[in-house]
Motif scaffolding. Structure first.
Motif, mmCIF file in Angstrom:
data_model
loop_
_atom_site.group_PDB
_atom_site.id
_atom_site.type_symbol
_atom_site.label_atom_id
_atom_site.label_comp_id
_atom_site.label_asym_id
_atom_site.label_seq_id
_atom_site.Cartn_x
_atom_site.Cartn_y
_atom_site.Cartn_z
ATOM 1 N N GLN A 22 16.412 111.255 -2.965
ATOM 2 C CA GLN A 22 17.782 110.817 -1.655
ATOM 3 C C GLN A 22 18.023 111.577 -0.482
ATOM 4 O O GLN A 22 18.415 110.694 0.238
ATOM 5 C CB GLN A 22 18.797 110.973 -3.112
ATOM 6 C CG GLN A 22 18.823 110.101 -4.067
ATOM 7 C CD GLN A 22 17.863 108.709 -3.674
ATOM 8 O OE1 GLN A 22 18.382 107.508 -3.598
ATOM 9 N NE2 GLN A 22 16.813 108.521 -4.903
ATOM 10 N N GLY A 53 11.657 107.378 4.391
ATOM 11 C CA GLY A 53 11.285 107.015 2.932
ATOM 12 C C GLY A 53 11.012 105.662 3.558
ATOM 13 O O GLY A 53 9.702 105.218 4.462
ATOM 14 N N GLN A 111 15.693 96.166 3.503
ATOM 15 C CA GLN A 111 15.858 96.692 2.089
ATOM 16 C C GLN A 111 16.401 96.804 0.998
ATOM 17 O O GLN A 111 15.682 97.308 -0.189
ATOM 18 C CB GLN A 111 17.416 97.442 2.785
ATOM 19 C CG GLN A 111 17.710 98.539 3.861
ATOM 20 C CD GLN A 111 18.731 98.723 4.245
ATOM 21 O OE1 GLN A 111 19.584 98.376 4.116
ATOM 22 N NE2 GLN A 111 19.344 100.170 5.018
ATOM 23 N N TYR A 144 12.911 96.419 -0.541
ATOM 24 C CA TYR A 144 12.252 97.692 -1.913
ATOM 25 C C TYR A 144 13.412 98.480 -2.755
ATOM 26 O O TYR A 144 13.526 99.272 -3.252
ATOM 27 C CB TYR A 144 12.150 98.985 -0.684
ATOM 28 C CG TYR A 144 11.058 99.020 0.174
ATOM 29 C CD1 TYR A 144 9.449 98.712 -0.676
ATOM 30 C CD2 TYR A 144 10.624 99.190 1.331
ATOM 31 C CE1 TYR A 144 8.669 98.218 0.044
ATOM 32 C CE2 TYR A 144 9.473 99.329 2.532
ATOM 33 C CZ TYR A 144 8.261 98.561 1.823
ATOM 34 O OH TYR A 144 7.151 98.726 2.513
ATOM 35 N N PHE A 193 16.829 99.018 -1.621
ATOM 36 C CA PHE A 193 17.574 100.392 -1.745
ATOM 37 C C PHE A 193 18.731 99.097 -1.019
ATOM 38 O O PHE A 193 19.395 100.010 -0.903
ATOM 39 C CB PHE A 193 16.935 100.344 -0.596
ATOM 40 C CG PHE A 193 15.622 102.026 -0.652
ATOM 41 C CD1 PHE A 193 15.852 103.157 -1.289
ATOM 42 C CD2 PHE A 193 14.535 101.270 -0.862
ATOM 43 C CE1 PHE A 193 15.260 104.090 -1.563
ATOM 44 C CE2 PHE A 193 13.673 102.725 -0.855
ATOM 45 C CZ PHE A 193 14.126 103.671 -1.664
ATOM 46 N N ASP A 194 19.428 98.539 -1.499
ATOM 47 C CA ASP A 194 20.274 97.532 -1.535
ATOM 48 C C ASP A 194 21.424 97.944 -2.507
ATOM 49 O O ASP A 194 23.090 97.811 -1.477
ATOM 50 C CB ASP A 194 20.059 96.120 -0.762
ATOM 51 C CG ASP A 194 19.902 95.207 -2.167
ATOM 52 O OD1 ASP A 194 18.420 96.291 -2.897
ATOM 53 O OD2 ASP A 194 20.203 94.349 -2.457
ATOM 54 N N PRO A 239 22.466 104.274 -5.580
ATOM 55 C CA PRO A 239 21.497 105.059 -5.987
ATOM 56 C C PRO A 239 21.664 105.209 -7.871
ATOM 57 O O PRO A 239 20.615 105.468 -8.673
ATOM 58 C CB PRO A 239 22.221 106.532 -5.212
ATOM 59 C CG PRO A 239 22.321 106.304 -4.082
ATOM 60 C CD PRO A 239 22.954 104.990 -4.528
ATOM 61 N N ARG A 274 20.595 102.153 -8.700
ATOM 62 C CA ARG A 274 19.109 102.436 -9.062
ATOM 63 C C ARG A 274 18.445 102.903 -9.880
ATOM 64 O O ARG A 274 17.367 102.880 -10.758
ATOM 65 C CB ARG A 274 18.085 102.370 -7.721
ATOM 66 C CG ARG A 274 18.354 101.607 -6.665
ATOM 67 C CD ARG A 274 17.823 101.735 -5.845
ATOM 68 N NE ARG A 274 18.656 102.840 -4.468
ATOM 69 C CZ ARG A 274 18.438 103.446 -4.026
ATOM 70 N NH1 ARG A 274 17.278 104.399 -4.429
ATOM 71 N NH2 ARG A 274 19.113 104.759 -3.912
ATOM 72 N N TYR A 298 7.499 105.354 -3.842
ATOM 73 C CA TYR A 298 8.874 106.376 -4.888
ATOM 74 C C TYR A 298 8.338 106.189 -6.440
ATOM 75 O O TYR A 298 8.537 106.510 -7.903
ATOM 76 C CB TYR A 298 10.251 106.040 -4.305
ATOM 77 C CG TYR A 298 10.587 106.774 -3.156
ATOM 78 C CD1 TYR A 298 9.400 107.904 -3.076
ATOM 79 C CD2 TYR A 298 11.669 106.490 -2.860
ATOM 80 C CE1 TYR A 298 10.091 108.917 -2.017
ATOM 81 C CE2 TYR A 298 12.093 106.907 -1.395
ATOM 82 C CZ TYR A 298 10.850 107.989 -1.153
ATOM 83 O OH TYR A 298 11.447 109.157 -0.055
#
Length: 351
Positions: free
Chosen positions: A30, A35, A75, A78, A80-81, A84, A87, A312
């Motif tokens: 993170q 990224g 985002q 991938y 990333f919306d 953390p 996810r 990742y």
């Protein structure tokens, strides 16, 4: 504690270990700059700048960056919306069913990628592991029996010289000498098989495969001999000097019977405990340089490229698999320890 209770206890203890490794790596990721979202933004900026370099307004827009809507789309693409923690939980749910996710770079399922790269890593790892034990253990026994002789001294010098040369350097030397460099062209430069491998007979396929792996396996194995050979020698010497060996000799037993019936079983214990570390080391350690040098597309190269490209799902998926394999192999090593020495009990190993 019986064997099944011990195995169950070890499996239960594997869960927090596995979760800890995954959680720490996920937390570190993170904070790593550059990224996949940032890389995609830079790629799109570069494409826009090259495609519309003749127009001043478009060039100015490319320099200013992408609009917020496009960034939001990347985002979402991938994942990333999401926060953390969400996810992380979704990733753990996938790992529980061996759903390792989908690669950002290769646009393929991570598990399928790992399976496609596995034959190369298995080839290097298994050949290195078995050849190391098949050569080092008999050599160590011979050195222990002939301690101080010319054979012991010369073989020690040869083993230490091989240990001092890095596998990558030895690989370069072998390619230059035997791979069509400046001298001989006896072996191929790259790959595990020839282009016409499918057309070869079964015997021809075996010979072609062995022909291709000779140089990379030699480079990978050469540095692994020293530790195992010296460990075997010292372990046998320690057992040979014990009182029960002198008693067995005094009873008139032949030297071979003393060595292989009495000494070998006791000296086997440290070698058995080294199985997990040796297997994991041969399977994963050093494979990146060997694979790169000999153009072998295996797990080492895949892991390295996934870190560089911030892929990742591949990073976390391969880490999960490698950690799980390491824990399972460690358990098998402890079970072999008890098998080799029945005097040990599972209670002592569980402490």
């Amino acid at each position: 504690m019986n064997i099944w209770a011990y195995i169950l206890k070890r499996i239960v203890l594997m869960v927090p270990t596995l979760l800890g490794v995954i959680a720490i790596t996920f937390a570190v990721i993170q904070f790593v700059p550059g990224g996949p979202v940032e890389q995609m933004m830079q790629e799109l900026k570069g494409r826009a700048g090259v495609h519309e370099s003749a127009g001043g307004a478009s060039q100015y827009r490319a320099r200013q960056g992408l609009d917020a809507e496009r960034v939001k789309e990347i985002q979402v693409l991938y994942g990333f919306d999401k926060p953390p923690m969400e996810r992380f939980i979704l990733m753990l749910k996938g790992f529980a069913t061996f759903d390792l996710g989908r690669s950002f770079y290769h646009h393929a399922d991570v598990w399928e990628l790992v399976k496609s790269k596995m034959p190369v890593s298995l080839t290097i790892g298994l050949w290195t592991f078995f050849l190391t034990y098949l050569i080092s253990v008999p050599l160590g026994i011979a050195k222990a029996v002939r301690e101080g002789s010319r054979f012991d001294v010369l073989s020690s010098m040869a083993v230490l010289v091989g240990y001092s040369i890095p596998g990558f350097v030895l690989g370069v030397f072998l390619l230059v000498l035997f791979g069509g460099g400046s001298f001989l062209q006896w072996f191929p430069l790259r790959g595990l098989t020839s282009d016409n491998w499918e057309m070869l007979s079964p015997a021809g396929k075996v010979l072609d495969y062995l022909w291709h792996i000779t140089l990379p396996i030699t480079a990978s194995v050469a540095g692994s001999f020293a530790t195992m050979t010296i460990l075997t020698k010292n372990t046998f010497l320690e057992e040979i000097r014990k009182q029960y060996v002198l008693t067995a000799r005094a009873k008139g037993l032949s030297e071979n019977k003393v060595l292989y019936k009495h000494v070998f079983r006791n000296a086997l214990i440290p070698l058995v405990t080294g199985f997990p570390a040796a297997f994991i080391g041969a399977f994963f350690a050093g494979s990146l340089l060997i694979e790169t040098l000999f153009s072998l597309d295996g797990l080492g190269l895949l892991s390295y490229e996934s870190v560089i490209r911030r892929d990742y799902p591949v990073v976390m998926g391969t880490l999960y698999l490698f950690t799980l394999i390491g824990l399972v192999v460690k358990l098998l090593g402890d079970l072999c320890y008890v098998w080799a020495d029945p005097r040990l009990q599972f209670e002592s190993l569980a402490k």
